[in-house]
Write a protein that holds these residues in place. Structure first.
Motif, mmCIF file in Angstrom:
data_model
loop_
_atom_site.group_PDB
_atom_site.id
_atom_site.type_symbol
_atom_site.label_atom_id
_atom_site.label_comp_id
_atom_site.label_asym_id
_atom_site.label_seq_id
_atom_site.Cartn_x
_atom_site.Cartn_y
_atom_site.Cartn_z
ATOM 1 N N ARG A 290 31.074 47.662 56.290
ATOM 2 C CA ARG A 290 31.577 46.716 57.296
ATOM 3 C C ARG A 290 31.477 45.292 56.760
ATOM 4 O O ARG A 290 32.451 44.519 56.823
ATOM 5 C CB ARG A 290 30.787 46.846 58.596
ATOM 6 N N ALA A 291 30.324 44.948 56.205
ATOM 7 C CA ALA A 291 30.150 43.612 55.635
ATOM 8 C C ALA A 291 31.075 43.394 54.436
ATOM 9 O O ALA A 291 31.645 42.307 54.261
ATOM 10 C CB ALA A 291 28.695 43.411 55.224
ATOM 11 N N ALA A 292 31.243 44.451 53.614
ATOM 12 C CA ALA A 292 32.097 44.327 52.431
ATOM 13 C C ALA A 292 33.537 44.037 52.826
ATOM 14 O O ALA A 292 34.185 43.138 52.271
ATOM 15 C CB ALA A 292 32.020 45.605 51.595
ATOM 16 N N TRP A 293 34.042 44.769 53.803
ATOM 17 C CA TRP A 293 35.444 44.574 54.187
ATOM 18 C C TRP A 293 35.649 43.277 54.958
ATOM 19 O O TRP A 293 36.712 42.654 54.859
ATOM 20 C CB TRP A 293 35.965 45.784 54.959
ATOM 21 N N ASP A 294 34.649 42.846 55.704
ATOM 22 C CA ASP A 294 34.757 41.527 56.325
ATOM 23 C C ASP A 294 34.918 40.453 55.252
ATOM 24 O O ASP A 294 35.708 39.511 55.405
ATOM 25 C CB ASP A 294 33.517 41.232 57.167
ATOM 26 N N LYS A 295 34.196 40.614 54.154
ATOM 27 C CA LYS A 295 34.306 39.646 53.055
ATOM 28 C C LYS A 295 35.657 39.771 52.352
ATOM 29 O O LYS A 295 36.277 38.762 51.995
ATOM 30 C CB LYS A 295 33.175 39.849 52.054
ATOM 31 N N TYR A 296 36.135 40.999 52.168
ATOM 32 C CA TYR A 296 37.437 41.188 51.532
ATOM 33 C C TYR A 296 38.541 40.469 52.317
ATOM 34 O O TYR A 296 39.482 39.912 51.737
ATOM 35 C CB TYR A 296 37.780 42.668 51.433
ATOM 36 N N VAL A 297 38.444 40.501 53.639
ATOM 37 C CA VAL A 297 39.435 39.805 54.456
ATOM 38 C C VAL A 297 39.409 38.311 54.160
ATOM 39 O O VAL A 297 40.457 37.674 53.980
ATOM 40 C CB VAL A 297 39.195 40.057 55.955
ATOM 41 N N GLN A 298 38.212 37.757 54.092
ATOM 42 C CA GLN A 298 38.083 36.331 53.800
ATOM 43 C C GLN A 298 38.645 35.987 52.424
ATOM 44 O O GLN A 298 39.173 34.884 52.216
ATOM 45 C CB GLN A 298 36.618 35.915 53.876
ATOM 46 N N GLU A 299 38.545 36.929 51.494
ATOM 47 C CA GLU A 299 39.006 36.693 50.125
ATOM 48 C C GLU A 299 40.501 36.956 49.945
ATOM 49 O O GLU A 299 41.048 36.730 48.861
ATOM 50 C CB GLU A 299 38.210 37.574 49.160
ATOM 51 N N GLY A 300 41.160 37.467 50.986
ATOM 52 C CA GLY A 300 42.595 37.723 50.891
ATOM 53 C C GLY A 300 42.948 39.009 50.190
ATOM 54 O O GLY A 300 43.969 39.086 49.492
ATOM 55 N N ASN A 301 42.148 40.058 50.383
ATOM 56 C CA ASN A 301 42.420 41.362 49.795
ATOM 57 C C ASN A 301 43.836 41.835 50.144
ATOM 58 O O ASN A 301 44.354 41.567 51.231
ATOM 59 C CB ASN A 301 41.385 42.369 50.312
ATOM 60 N N GLU A 302 44.460 42.543 49.199
ATOM 61 C CA GLU A 302 45.829 43.032 49.411
ATOM 62 C C GLU A 302 45.964 43.840 50.692
ATOM 63 O O GLU A 302 46.978 43.757 51.385
ATOM 64 C CB GLU A 302 46.244 43.897 48.213
ATOM 65 N N TRP A 303 44.938 44.638 51.011
ATOM 66 C CA TRP A 303 45.024 45.518 52.183
ATOM 67 C C TRP A 303 44.507 44.835 53.447
ATOM 68 O O TRP A 303 44.288 45.489 54.470
ATOM 69 C CB TRP A 303 44.271 46.816 51.904
ATOM 70 N N SER A 304 44.338 43.514 53.353
ATOM 71 C CA SER A 304 43.945 42.716 54.513
ATOM 72 C C SER A 304 44.967 41.625 54.810
ATOM 73 O O SER A 304 44.712 40.756 55.632
ATOM 74 C CB SER A 304 42.573 42.061 54.262
ATOM 75 N N THR A 305 46.101 41.678 54.129
ATOM 76 C CA THR A 305 47.137 40.666 54.296
ATOM 77 C C THR A 305 48.126 41.120 55.362
ATOM 78 O O THR A 305 48.833 42.118 55.170
ATOM 79 C CB THR A 305 47.878 40.425 52.968
ATOM 80 N N PRO A 306 48.208 40.433 56.491
ATOM 81 C CA PRO A 306 49.054 40.902 57.592
ATOM 82 C C PRO A 306 50.544 40.863 57.254
ATOM 83 O O PRO A 306 50.990 40.100 56.399
ATOM 84 C CB PRO A 306 48.737 39.906 58.721
ATOM 85 N N VAL A 307 51.284 41.680 57.955
ATOM 86 C CA VAL A 307 52.735 41.668 57.821
ATOM 87 C C VAL A 307 53.285 40.362 58.387
ATOM 88 O O VAL A 307 52.637 39.682 59.188
ATOM 89 C CB VAL A 307 53.385 42.865 58.547
ATOM 90 N N SER A 308 54.482 40.017 57.974
ATOM 91 C CA SER A 308 55.106 38.769 58.411
ATOM 92 C C SER A 308 55.799 38.952 59.763
ATOM 93 O O SER A 308 56.080 40.076 60.197
ATOM 94 C CB SER A 308 56.131 38.306 57.379
ATOM 95 N N ALA A 309 56.104 37.835 60.392
ATOM 96 C CA ALA A 309 56.865 37.881 61.635
ATOM 97 C C ALA A 309 58.251 38.480 61.400
ATOM 98 O O ALA A 309 58.804 39.160 62.278
ATOM 99 C CB ALA A 309 56.980 36.483 62.216
ATOM 100 N N GLU A 310 58.792 38.256 60.214
ATOM 101 C CA GLU A 310 60.096 38.831 59.874
ATOM 102 C C GLU A 310 60.019 40.350 59.784
ATOM 103 O O GLU A 310 60.941 41.056 60.232
ATOM 104 C CB GLU A 310 60.598 38.250 58.542
ATOM 105 N N ASP A 311 58.922 40.875 59.203
ATOM 106 C CA ASP A 311 58.724 42.323 59.146
ATOM 107 C C ASP A 311 58.667 42.918 60.548
ATOM 108 O O ASP A 311 59.239 43.983 60.814
ATOM 109 C CB ASP A 311 57.430 42.664 58.401
ATOM 110 N N VAL A 312 57.963 42.238 61.435
ATOM 111 C CA VAL A 312 57.839 42.715 62.812
ATOM 112 C C VAL A 312 59.192 42.705 63.509
ATOM 113 O O VAL A 312 59.557 43.656 64.213
ATOM 114 C CB VAL A 312 56.814 41.862 63.585
ATOM 115 N N GLU A 313 59.967 41.667 63.315
ATOM 116 C CA GLU A 313 61.275 41.579 63.962
ATOM 117 C C GLU A 313 62.212 42.679 63.455
ATOM 118 O O GLU A 313 62.960 43.284 64.231
ATOM 119 C CB GLU A 313 61.891 40.197 63.721
#
Length: 263
Positions: A13-36
Motif C-alpha cells: 500500500r505504501a509502495a503504490w502510494d509512492k509510485y503514484v506520487q512518482e508518476g508510475n505508468e500504471w498510475s497515470t490517469p486517462v485523458s478527458a479525450e479518452d473518456v469522451e
C-alpha cells in the motif's frame, strides 16, 4: 533469510502510494479525450502489457453492467468502462491509486465507486454482485491466490466473467540486475520466487529500493488451476510480450485468462 514479520498489504500500500506520487505508468490517469471517445463507444483498455484487451472478452453492451475493477486503481480502466456505460466499482490496496479514479470521475462527470482493500478479501461486497470482474496484472503483489479466486467466484453472478492478467512465472528465474542493466537472461532463482524469501530486507533495499513493492511469483497451477478449483470454466487465453523488458525477444512476459462462472 525470510523476514520475521512482513505485511505485504501494508508494505505494498505504501509502495503504490509512492509510485503514484512518482508518476508510475500504471498510475497515470486517462485523458478527458479518452473518456469522451469511450462515451461515443470508441474505447479500449489493457489487461496485459500495453495491448488492448480483446473486446469479445467483455459484454457487447456494457450499459448497466456491474463491473468490479479489481486491484485496478490508477484512473485507467475504471473510468473508461464507466464512460462506456458500466456501473463501475474500483477496488484497490492504494488510497492514492483510488484517488486517481476519483479525480477522473470528478473531472469528467463520471459515476464510479472506489473501495480500499486487499484483493483476497472482498467482504465489502455481497454474493452475486457483479457481472464482470476485471483484474489487470496485479496478483504478483499478494503471496497467495486461492482466496482471490474464491472471492471472485462468490461476488460474480452466474454467467458472469472474470478477466485476469498475470505474469509468466518464468520471468522470475532471472537475475534482476543483469536483465535490467545489461539485457542478459541469467538464471539464478528457483521457482516459485518471492522477494521476501529470496532476500532479506537489507538486500531488497540494496537491489530494488527500500520502498519497492514486494513481489511474489505464482505457479500456473495456482493461477489457472486455482481458478478451476474455485469453480470457474476457462474459455479463452492470451499472451503478450513485456513492453520494455529484455525478455520480450525470447518469451511472453504476460498471460491472460477469460473465465466464466457457470450459471
Amino acid at each position: 533469510m525470510q523476514d520475521i514479520v512482513v505485511d505485504p498489504v501494508a508494505h505494498n500500500r505504501a509502495a503504490w502510494d509512492k509510485y503514484v506520487q512518482e508518476g508510475n505508468e500504471w498510475s497515470t490517469p486517462v485523458s478527458a479525450e479518452d473518456v469522451e471517445r469511450a462515451r461515443r463507444g470508441d474505447w479500449s483498455i489493457v489487461l496485459i502489457g500495453r495491448e488492448p484487451v480483446d473486446r469479445s472478452w467483455l459484454p457487447t453492451d456494457l450499459t448497466g453492467k456491474d463491473v468490479l475493477c479489481l486491484a485496478s486503481g490508477g484512473g485507467q480502466q475504471g473510468p473508461i468502462l464507466a464512460a462506456a456505460g458500466a456501473r463501475v466499482t474500483v477496488f484497490d490496496n492504494s488510497p492514492r491509486q483510488l484517488g486517481q479514479d476519483r479525480m477522473v470521475a470528478a473531472r469528467d462527470g463520471l459515476e464510479l465507486r472506489t473501495v480500499l482493500g486487499d484483493m483476497r478479501d472482498l467482504s465489502a461486497f455481497g454474493d452475486a454482485t457483479f457481472d464482470v470482474v476485471f483484474q489487470p496484472v496485479s496478483n504478483l503483489f499478494v503471496p497467495d491466490l486461492a482466496a482471490v479466486w474464491r472471492e471472485c467466484f462468490r461476488v460474480l453472478r452466474p454467467g458472469g466473467t472474470l478477466l485476469v492478467g498475470f505474469l509468466n512465472p518464468d520471468v522470475y528465474l532471472f537475475d534482476h540486475e543483469a536483465l535490467d542493466e545489461r539485457g542478459e537472461l541469467i538464471v539464478v532463482h528457483k521457482l516459485p520466487y518471492s522477494d521476501v524469501t529470496q532476500y532479506s530486507a537489507e538486500e531488497r533495499a540494496t537491489k530494488f529500493g527500500a520502498d519497492a513493492a514486494l513481489e511474489y511469483s505464482h505457479t500456473l497451477t495456482d493461477q489457472i488451476g486455482g481458478q478451476l478449483a474455485a469453480g470457474f470454466v476457462l474459455t479463452a487465453f492470451a499472451e503478450a510480450p513485456h513492453q520494455s523488458d529484455a525478455s520480450a525477444q525470447y518469451m511472453s512476459h504476460y498471460f491472460a485468462t477469460l473465465a466464466v462462472k457457470p450459471g
